[in-house]
Design a protein around this motif. Structure first.
Motif, PDB file in Angstrom:
ATOM      1  N   PRO A 124       5.929   1.277  -3.007  1.00  0.00           N
ATOM      2  CA  PRO A 124       4.568   2.225  -3.196  1.00  0.00           C
ATOM      3  C   PRO A 124       3.530   1.276  -2.577  1.00  0.00           C
ATOM      4  CG  PRO A 124       5.235   1.182  -5.128  1.00  0.00           C
ATOM      5  CD  PRO A 124       6.417   0.512  -4.436  1.00  0.00           C
ATOM      6  N   LYS A 125       2.596   2.324  -2.253  1.00  0.00           N
ATOM      7  CA  LYS A 125       1.304   1.912  -1.694  1.00  0.00           C
ATOM      8  C   LYS A 125       0.657   1.191  -2.902  1.00  0.00           C
ATOM      9  CE  LYS A 125       0.341   6.282   1.254  1.00  0.00           C
ATOM     10  NZ  LYS A 125      -0.690   7.276   1.069  1.00  0.00           N
ATOM     11  N   ALA A 126      -0.111   0.219  -2.351  1.00  0.00           N
ATOM     12  CA  ALA A 126      -1.083  -0.416  -3.215  1.00  0.00           C
ATOM     13  C   ALA A 126      -2.308   0.309  -3.228  1.00  0.00           C
ATOM     14  CB  ALA A 126      -1.568  -1.849  -2.749  1.00  0.00           C
ATOM     15  N   HIS A 127      -2.983   0.110  -4.447  1.00  0.00           N
ATOM     16  CA  HIS A 127      -4.235   1.106  -4.505  1.00  0.00           C
ATOM     17  C   HIS A 127      -5.451   0.266  -5.152  1.00  0.00           C
ATOM     18  CE1 HIS A 127      -2.212   4.908  -4.412  1.00  0.00           C
ATOM     19  NE2 HIS A 127      -1.133   4.335  -4.866  1.00  0.00           N
ATOM     20  N   ASP A 128      -5.658  -0.709  -4.409  1.00  0.00           N
ATOM     21  CA  ASP A 128      -6.670  -1.857  -4.610  1.00  0.00           C
ATOM     22  C   ASP A 128      -7.473  -2.581  -3.778  1.00  0.00           C
ATOM     23  OD1 ASP A 128      -4.709  -3.323  -3.754  1.00  0.00           O
ATOM     24  OD2 ASP A 128      -4.463  -4.561  -5.322  1.00  0.00           O
ATOM     25  N   GLY A 129      -7.465  -1.623  -2.686  1.00  0.00           N
ATOM     26  CA  GLY A 129      -8.241  -2.259  -1.533  1.00  0.00           C
ATOM     27  C   GLY A 129      -9.242  -1.373  -0.796  1.00  0.00           C
ATOM     28  N   ASN A 130      -9.449  -1.725   0.130  1.00  0.00           N
ATOM     29  CA  ASN A 130     -10.473  -0.977   1.157  1.00  0.00           C
ATOM     30  C   ASN A 130      -9.904   0.568   1.683  1.00  0.00           C
ATOM     31  OD1 ASN A 130     -12.459  -2.782   1.312  1.00  0.00           O
ATOM     32  ND2 ASN A 130     -11.946  -3.664   3.388  1.00  0.00           N
ATOM     33  N   GLY A 254      -1.625   2.783   3.766  1.00  0.00           N
ATOM     34  CA  GLY A 254      -2.141   2.094   2.182  1.00  0.00           C
ATOM     35  C   GLY A 254      -2.578   0.917   2.620  1.00  0.00           C
ATOM     36  N   ASP A 255      -2.935  -0.032   1.474  1.00  0.00           N
ATOM     37  CA  ASP A 255      -3.669  -1.168   1.512  1.00  0.00           C
ATOM     38  C   ASP A 255      -2.251  -2.052   1.942  1.00  0.00           C
ATOM     39  OD1 ASP A 255      -6.439  -1.201   1.029  1.00  0.00           O
ATOM     40  OD2 ASP A 255      -5.869  -0.034  -0.728  1.00  0.00           O
ATOM     41  N   ASN A 256      -1.190  -1.933   1.885  1.00  0.00           N
ATOM     42  CA  ASN A 256      -0.261  -2.872   2.019  1.00  0.00           C
ATOM     43  C   ASN A 256       0.797  -2.417   3.192  1.00  0.00           C
ATOM     44  OD1 ASN A 256       0.502  -0.770   0.524  1.00  0.00           O
ATOM     45  ND2 ASN A 256       2.224  -1.938  -0.545  1.00  0.00           N
ATOM     46  N   PRO A 257       0.165  -2.564   4.471  1.00  0.00           N
ATOM     47  CA  PRO A 257       1.100  -2.156   5.704  1.00  0.00           C
ATOM     48  C   PRO A 257       2.176  -2.825   5.743  1.00  0.00           C
ATOM     49  CG  PRO A 257      -0.976  -3.441   6.387  1.00  0.00           C
ATOM     50  CD  PRO A 257      -1.323  -3.159   4.815  1.00  0.00           C
TER      51      PRO A 257
END
Length: 352
Positions: A124-130, A254-257
């Motif tokens: 899943p995508k991370a949801h904690d960055g830019n 997402g924040d974790n490419p």
């Protein structure tokens, strides 16, 4: 040998059916046998309790979570921070639900088995960055643009049906002058209005709303541009990639490419990788209608800009036309090539 069997038997797989107020969790062993299930609140305290419960039950091999982009996003982030492997699980299709029924425990066990069998493999995508910040701003701006367009359409439609005196005054004005004129109508000073007063008051209200939405959209656009320039200047440095298209491609990844391991996987995610459609002696590929359609649209816009203004892209188009390719086929080839280029840029970020 006994120790290895014990180690294997201690492994558990977890499935979570997420909702707005609660998360239902199911545990199964490495053979797919049901162990336990329980419901937790979707609050921060509930998520903490959930993680403590599953880790106390055994060695958690993998957790399958439904809705990691919505109700399960906070849970997925918390599990990731607890060093637990998380995979995104699609909701059961209609055929499965007809056969198995529908309930929270059933859906949670289905998610656990998807994690066990390898049916669910997507990180899943991370949801904690830019990028998450860009996503929120991007969605808010999209709403502003859509609402503003609807308000403008409504304003012009009302003028068409307005009394003749008002329609004659406003009919031939440019958009800017029209909005200024409607804003300048006197506000209503009493409750019971005549027809002309009611129409003018309605037009004034909508014109003020359009101005407010324009201001909001421009403010959001500035914040998005600053974040994209900070997070992915390498995208903006490439010809044809603007702030909007760069923002959408970042949101798609997402924040974790690093969760997307190959450029082919990124092409499939964007819906620009051809799908095999061969049968018997026929060997061919067809258009991929899946993937993230907004990312596909971003690649299309980049290709259009380059076709109009980039000499190298124009030469490629002319060469492919001479080979007998259609404009539509050339566009598909360009989008695939741009996806390959963008993946290389996202895989090696250069934060500003």
């Amino acid at each position: 040998m006994t120790e290895n069997l014990l180690d294997v038997s201690a492994r558990i797989f977890v499935g979570v059916d997420t909702h707005k107020d609660t998360h239902h969790v199911a545990l199964i062993d490495h053979l797919g046998r049901d162990l336990d299930d329980r419901e937790f609140a979707s609050t921060a305290a509930g998520v903490t309790e959930l993680i403590a419960w599953i880790t106390a039950a055994g060695a958690v091999e993998r957790v399958g979570v439904e809705g990691t982009g919505s109700y399960g996003s906070t849970l997925a982030t918390a599990l990731h921070n607890a060093d637990v492997e998380v995979v995104d699980v699609d909701r059961p299709d209609r055929r499965s639900r007809r056969a198995q029924g529908k309930s929270d425990p059933v859906d949670a066990r289905s998610a656990a088995r998807a994690a066990l069998t390898g049916k669910a493999t997507t990180t899943p995508k991370a949801h904690d960055g830019n990028v998450e910040a860009i996503r929120f701003l991007h969605n808010a701006r999209h709403s502003c643009v859509k609402s503003r367009a609807e308000a403008i359409t409504q304003l012009k439609s009302m003028i068409v049906n307005a009394p003749d005196s008002i329609r004659t005054e406003l009919r031939d004005l440019t958009d800017a002058v029209l909005l200024a004129t409607c804003r300048g109508f006197a506000p209503a000073t009493h409750r019971v209005l005549t027809l002309d007063e009611a129409v003018q008051n309605a037009l004034r209200t909508i014109a003020i709303r359009i101005d407010s939405l324009t201001t909001e959209e421009r403010d959001l656009a500035k914040h998005i541009e600053a974040l994209v320039a900070e997070h992915a200047p390498q995208l903006l440095a490439r010809f044809g990639i603007g702030v909007d298209t760069a923002a959408q491609l970042l949101i798609t990844v997402g924040d974790n490419p690093d969760r997307i391991t190959t450029e082919a996987a990124f092409a499939h995610l964007c819906g620009v990788a051809p799908i095999q459609a061969s049968s018997g002696r026929t060997h061919r590929h067809r258009l991929n209608r899946g993937g993230d359609r907004q990312a596909n649209r971003a690649l299309y816009i980049i290709a259009l800009v380059r076709l109009r203004s980039d000499e190298r892209t124009k030469r490629y188009r002319d060469r492919r036309l001479a080979e007998g390719k259609t404009p539509r086929e050339i566009m598909r080839c360009l989008k695939r090539a741009i996806a390959r280029e963008v993946f290389g840029l996202l895989a090696h970020p250069q934060h500003g």
